[in-house]
Design an enzyme around this catalytic site. Structure first.
Site, PDB file in Angstrom:
ATOM      1  N   GLU A 111       0.832  -1.208   0.000  1.00 40.28           N
ATOM      2  CA  GLU A 111       0.000   0.000   0.000  1.00 40.28           C
ATOM      3  C   GLU A 111       0.867   1.259   0.000  1.00 40.28           C
ATOM      4  O   GLU A 111       0.555   2.242  -0.665  1.00 40.28           O
ATOM      5  CB  GLU A 111      -0.948  -0.012   1.191  1.00 40.28           C
ATOM      6  CG  GLU A 111      -2.025  -1.086   1.060  1.00 40.28           C
ATOM      7  CD  GLU A 111      -2.868  -1.196   2.309  1.00 40.28           C
ATOM      8  OE1 GLU A 111      -2.314  -1.528   3.382  1.00 40.28           O
ATOM      9  OE2 GLU A 111      -4.088  -0.969   2.221  1.00 40.28           O
ATOM     10  N   GLU A 131      -3.779  -9.597   3.772  1.00 33.79           N
ATOM     11  CA  GLU A 131      -4.573  -9.290   4.959  1.00 33.79           C
ATOM     12  C   GLU A 131      -5.730 -10.268   5.164  1.00 33.79           C
ATOM     13  O   GLU A 131      -6.097 -10.575   6.289  1.00 33.79           O
ATOM     14  CB  GLU A 131      -5.128  -7.866   4.868  1.00 33.79           C
ATOM     15  CG  GLU A 131      -4.113  -6.765   5.045  1.00 33.79           C
ATOM     16  CD  GLU A 131      -3.410  -6.376   3.755  1.00 33.79           C
ATOM     17  OE1 GLU A 131      -3.387  -7.172   2.795  1.00 33.79           O
ATOM     18  OE2 GLU A 131      -2.866  -5.264   3.714  1.00 33.79           O
TER      19      GLU A 131
HETATM   20  N1  T1G Z   1       4.129  -7.757  11.790  1.00 34.73           N
HETATM   21  C1  T1G Z   1       4.822  -8.145  12.882  1.00 34.73           C
HETATM   22  N2  T1G Z   1       5.753  -9.127  12.880  1.00 34.73           N
HETATM   23  C2  T1G Z   1       5.976  -9.749  11.707  1.00 34.73           C
HETATM   24  C3  T1G Z   1       5.283  -9.401  10.535  1.00 34.73           C
HETATM   25  C4  T1G Z   1       4.321  -8.354  10.604  1.00 34.73           C
HETATM   26  N3  T1G Z   1       3.652  -7.936   9.546  1.00 34.73           N
HETATM   27  N4  T1G Z   1       5.728 -10.219   9.535  1.00 34.73           N
HETATM   28  C5  T1G Z   1       6.651 -11.026  10.077  1.00 34.73           C
HETATM   29  N5  T1G Z   1       6.808 -10.743  11.374  1.00 34.73           N
HETATM   30  C6  T1G Z   1       7.746 -11.390  12.296  1.00 34.73           C
HETATM   31  C7  T1G Z   1       7.404 -12.831  12.530  1.00 34.73           C
HETATM   32  O1  T1G Z   1       6.454 -12.940  13.581  1.00 34.73           O
HETATM   33  C8  T1G Z   1       8.749 -13.399  12.917  1.00 34.73           C
HETATM   34  O2  T1G Z   1       9.002 -12.973  14.255  1.00 34.73           O
HETATM   35  C9  T1G Z   1       9.719 -12.613  12.028  1.00 34.73           C
HETATM   36  O3  T1G Z   1       9.029 -11.411  11.659  1.00 34.73           O
HETATM   37  C10 T1G Z   1      10.118 -13.347  10.767  1.00 34.73           C
HETATM   38  O4  T1G Z   1       8.888 -13.738  10.136  1.00 34.73           O
HETATM   39  C11 T1G Z   1      -2.548  -1.862   7.110  1.00 34.73           C
HETATM   40  C12 T1G Z   1      -3.524  -4.248   7.933  1.00 34.73           C
HETATM   41  C13 T1G Z   1       7.297 -11.337   5.477  1.00 34.73           C
HETATM   42  C14 T1G Z   1       6.921 -13.416   4.112  1.00 34.73           C
HETATM   43  O5  T1G Z   1       0.617 -10.434   6.558  1.00 34.73           O
HETATM   44  O6  T1G Z   1       4.191 -13.233   5.501  1.00 34.73           O
HETATM   45  O7  T1G Z   1      -0.330  -4.692   6.567  1.00 34.73           O
HETATM   46  O8  T1G Z   1       9.307 -15.285  15.232  1.00 34.73           O
HETATM   47  O9  T1G Z   1       9.346 -16.208  10.328  1.00 34.73           O
HETATM   48  O10 T1G Z   1       9.486 -16.958   6.807  1.00 34.73           O
HETATM   49  O11 T1G Z   1      -3.425  -2.836   5.197  1.00 34.73           O
HETATM   50  O12 T1G Z   1       6.778 -13.002   7.802  1.00 34.73           O
HETATM   51  O13 T1G Z   1      11.293 -13.930  14.520  1.00 34.73           O
HETATM   52  O14 T1G Z   1       9.948 -13.217  16.512  1.00 34.73           O
HETATM   53  O15 T1G Z   1       7.491 -15.316   8.838  1.00 34.73           O
HETATM   54  O16 T1G Z   1      11.100 -15.081   6.100  1.00 34.73           O
HETATM   55  C15 T1G Z   1       0.239  -7.741   6.268  1.00 34.73           C
HETATM   56  C16 T1G Z   1       3.199 -11.336   7.292  1.00 34.73           C
HETATM   57  C17 T1G Z   1       0.068  -7.281   7.659  1.00 34.73           C
HETATM   58  C18 T1G Z   1       2.952 -10.368   6.139  1.00 34.73           C
HETATM   59  C19 T1G Z   1       8.701 -13.334   5.865  1.00 34.73           C
HETATM   60  N6  T1G Z   1       1.497  -8.426   6.096  1.00 34.73           N
HETATM   61  N7  T1G Z   1       4.547 -11.844   7.269  1.00 34.73           N
HETATM   62  O17 T1G Z   1       8.630 -14.722   6.047  1.00 34.73           O
HETATM   63  O18 T1G Z   1       9.917 -14.924   8.233  1.00 34.73           O
HETATM   64  S1  T1G Z   1      -1.490  -6.495   7.927  1.00 34.73           S
HETATM   65  C20 T1G Z   1       1.577  -9.758   6.290  1.00 34.73           C
HETATM   66  C21 T1G Z   1       4.910 -12.817   6.380  1.00 34.73           C
HETATM   67  C22 T1G Z   1      -1.361  -5.064   7.018  1.00 34.73           C
HETATM   68  C23 T1G Z   1      -2.408  -3.018   6.164  1.00 34.73           C
HETATM   69  C24 T1G Z   1      -2.636  -4.340   6.769  1.00 34.73           C
HETATM   70  C25 T1G Z   1       6.311 -13.348   6.530  1.00 34.73           C
HETATM   71  C26 T1G Z   1       7.302 -12.829   5.473  1.00 34.73           C
HETATM   72  P1  T1G Z   1       9.953 -13.915  15.192  1.00 34.73           P
HETATM   73  P2  T1G Z   1       8.846 -15.153   9.396  1.00 34.73           P
HETATM   74  P3  T1G Z   1       9.847 -15.497   6.752  1.00 34.73           P
END
Ligand code: T1G
Length: 689
Positions: A111, A131
């Site tokens: 975004e 999301e």
């Molecule tokens: N927020 C907080 N922590 C996150 C995070 C996030 N968005 N994404 C990953 N982490 C943490 C995860 O918990 C882990 O922590 C570490 O980073 C490594 O993640 C306003 C409302 C990016 C593809 O849904 O898909 O934006 O265990 O083990 O396998 O419209 O993380 O090390 O303490 O998964 O290399 C939308 C979610 C949010 C993406 C990387 N975004 N993340 O994968 O590492 S809502 C997502 C992923 C939003 C807006 C809306 C994956 C990754 P720890 P990992 P990875």
């Protein structure tokens, strides 16, 4: 480039050849938490005011561009600036703002890129709006800008589907403007300079028009609803996403943004989203295991799979998919050849469906070797996975053979689904190198992998099992040794409760329907018929009509595969309630003098699932599972427990533990209720912290 200066602890600012570079460095994934938003605001204000800067590049250090909002902030008071406030600064800039994307620009990250005037990316970058998998919708303009850039139909697929797309498709769809070969940052700077040199306009996505008018959009939404009915069932977010996308075609941008935010707020507080965010973190927390700090996984390069049955070939495919050479061995005649043929067919079908390229299919097949000599298969392997018949005698015999010919450092794994791993390890000279790798059928589809640690399994072997799980694309959950480990043990009470309840009045289909309505694709009797009544716990030699299952098996009613079971089946294996099975049940209940009564769905859910919660609490208090969220993620990925409930432990916390304990006391007796569950209920505690 002038000297780089630090804007905040997580951001730097520099100007290179007239282009301001704002770099965010907030590991692990540059999530757009409050500190990042503050840094972006400060950096943007500085760049806009900087007379030396004629363009702006927003860039991230580390492994990825912004991977979304900080999910851990949801449910807490929103701290300003929010994302839309930051995006307003970008769109108000009098200088072109270019997003330089690498890694995964997801959610709020994508975004942010869409709020920029232009976007460039590396060829390996991915963009997406996942999301929906968190029970949310893009709450920072994604539902308003994407339709303006790519049209309503593609916006529906991207936002409701939630699957990321690669840079090539993003370029073709117009989501990005250029793929940068080589170093991203110099490429982005050059692109910004070219925009300025060409006098390109400050193109704001918000100013673009949606491709369909209100009527055509509503028709497109109806078609989408109709063709995705099953996928959307049970989930709340998809329906609200459709409303937000409709707003993009029917309201002004700012009105649409306000509509989107209202819908987002409705979702972020919803039980479904709280549950799905719980599982997001549960999946990652499962990987945090209590082994000695610094212990590294062992190297695994070559894999032998023993047993070319359904599980063995499925497990072989899992490793082939991940690029491991596999030697699939089976002593029985042409079993290995037949297994290989199934593997070839599966990859061929995937290629025919376009799920993988034909070249990828051939690559995977090229990694497969088959044979009937155990020594040939095992002697060169770093990991041996046994997947033979569930018999302790057979497994101990094969482990003795494997142990005798395997390399000194090889790991010996059993795919046993409930046998005692320690008894298997005891017949080897290397119990510290024996582990359980319990895959769930179909192994190449189901995401759960239970990594079972024996009493003597070393930390290095445990670390290897967990690391392998991730590399195989599985959700690896560490389990102790008990009958059924975590998922099968915790779900067993559902079957037992169903077999008791069906004698009290409700039919198998009424019970299954209550489970289907709760969110399970299959209820207990549907699953029983699929797996086979003769397979689960029927002792053919000693069967004596003591249970409904024995009576049906003795009648030759073994389920879908033979004469029906709890249901009758037509030639297309379509199920129908079986008068024969229901007659058997009624007669059995009459002989046992079981009082008959009607049960509604809620009562059936309580009877079947509260005992599951109880068993889940027991595996936690016994240390079989490390934590309650491990039970949740195991059942969500191994049994299809509906994700919008968060799993049995999360669901129980929402229902209220005191109510569950009171109900269990009446149902199964106080002595059978988990002490942990009772203590938490008394203390007002929760199973999932
Ligand atoms: N927020 C907080 N922590 C996150 C995070 C996030 N968005 N994404 C990953 N982490 C943490 C995860 O918990 C882990 O922590 C570490 O980073 C490594 O993640 C306003 C409302 C990016 C593809 O849904 O898909 O934006 O265990 O083990 O396998 O419209 O993380 O090390 O303490 O998964 O290399 C939308 C979610 C949010 C993406 C990387 N975004 N993340 O994968 O590492 S809502 C997502 C992923 C939003 C807006 C809306 C994956 C990754 P720890 P990992 P990875």
């Amino acid at each position: 480039m002038n000297e780089m200066s630090r804007v905040t602890a997580i951001s730097t600012y520099a100007v290179a050849d007239g282009i301001a570079i704002l770099t965010i460095d907030s590991p692990p994934v540059n999530a757009l938490g409050h500190a990042v938003r503050v840094a972006l605001e400060a950096g943007l204000r500085r760049a806009v005011a900087d007379a030396d800067a004629h363009g702006i590049v927003i860039h991230c250090a580390g492994r990825t561009f912004f991977a979304g909002a900080d999910i851990s902030e949801f449910g807490k008071p929103l701290q300003q600036p929010d994302l839309n406030a930051v995006f307003d600064l970008i769109e108000a800039s009098t200088k072109p703002v270019v997003a330089a994307i690498h890694g995964t620009a997801l959610g709020g990250g994508m975004e942010l890129a869409l709020a920029c005037h232009y976007r460039v990316a590396t060829s390996s970058a991915k963009l997406g709006l996942p999301e929906v998998s968190l029970g949310l919708l893009p709450g920072a303009g994604g539902t308003q800008r994407v339709p303006r850039l790519v049209g309503i139909e593609k916006a529906l697929t991207l936002i409701v589907g939630g699957r990321p797309i690669g840079a090539t498709k993003a370029l073709a769809d117009g989501l990005i403007d250029r793929i940068v070969e080589g170093d991203l940052l110099p490429g982005a700077i050059l692109y910004a300079q070219q925009l300025i040199a060409r006098g390109e306009p400050l193109r704001r996505v918000r100013d673009l028009a949606v491709d369909l008018d209100a009527t055509a959009t509503r028709e497109a939404l109806e078609r989408f609803r109709a063709t995705h009915k099953r996928d959307l069932q049970g989930f709340k977010a998809p329906g609200l996403i459709l409303q937000a996308i409709e707003a993009a075609a029917t309201l002004t941008f700012d009105e649409g943004l306000a509509r989107e935010w209202a819908l987002f707020e409705e979702l972020v507080d919803s039980q479904e989203s709280i549950a799905q965010r719980h599982l997001f973190f549960a999946e990652r927390t499962a990987g945090k295991i209590p082994i000695e700090r610094g212990v590294q996984p062992l190297t695994v390069e070559r894999v032998a799979v023993i047993g070319a049955g359904t599980m063995g070939t499925g497990i072989a495919m899992v490793f082939l998919n991940a690029g491991y050479p596999v030697f699939l061995v089976d002593k029985a005649g042409d079993a290995a050849e037949r297994g290989a043929a199934r593997i070839h067919k599966t990859f061929g079908d995937l290629a025919d469906k376009g799920r993988i390229s034909p070249e990828e299919g051939m690559r995977r097949v090229g990694l497969l070797r088959i044979g009937s000599s155990l020594e040939d298969a095992v002697s060169g392997a770093d990991l041996v996975v046994e997947a033979i018949f569930e018999s302790m005698a057979l497994k101990q015999a094969i482990f003795k053979e494997i142990d005798a010919v395997a390399k000194a450092g090889a790991i010996l794994a059993s795919n046993t689904s409930f046998l005692d791993l320690d008894e298997i390890a005891a017949v080897t000279a290397r119990p510290d190198q024996v582990i359980g790798l319990h895959f769930f059928a179909p192994a190449n589809i189901m995401r759960l992998l239970e990594v079972v640690r024996g009493a003597r399994t070393s930390d290095a072997v445990i670390a290897t099992g967990m690391s392998l799980g991730r590399r195989l694309g599985k959700v690896a959950v560490l389990s102790g040794v008990c009958d059924g480990f975590i998922a099968n043990r915790v779900m067993k009470p559902r079957m037992e409760a169903a077999e008791a309840l069906v004698l009290e009045g409700p039919t198998p289909s009424e019970i299954d329907r209550a489970m289907n309505r709760y969110g399970f694709a299959m209820g207990p009797f549907q699953m029983f018929d699929l797996v086979g009544l003769d397979v689960i716990g029927w002792d053919r030699d000693n069967s004596a009509g003591r249970t409904v299952q024995e009576v049906l098996c003795e009648m030759g009613r073994w389920g879908q595969k033979k004469n029906g079971g709890y249901y009758d089946y037509d030639e297309q294996r379509r199920a129908a309630p079986s008068p024969v099975a229901e007659q058997v049940i009624r007669e059995f209940a009459a002989r046992a003098n079981v009082p008959q009564q009607a049960f509604d769905d809620a009562q059936i859910v309580e009877r079947l699932l509260y005992p599951v919660v109880n068993e889940g609490a027991k595996v936690v208090e016994e240390g079989i599972a490390l934590r309650a969220s491990d039970v949740d993620i195991a059942l969500a990925t191994g049994y299809g427990w509906p994700v919008w409930t968060g799993g049995p432990m999360c669901w129980a916390d929402r229902i209220g533990l005191p109510r569950i304990v009171d109900s269990l006391d009446a149902m199964i007796g106080p002595d059978s209720v988990s002490p942990l569950l009772r203590r938490l209920a008394a203390e007002g505690g929760r199973l999932t912290s």
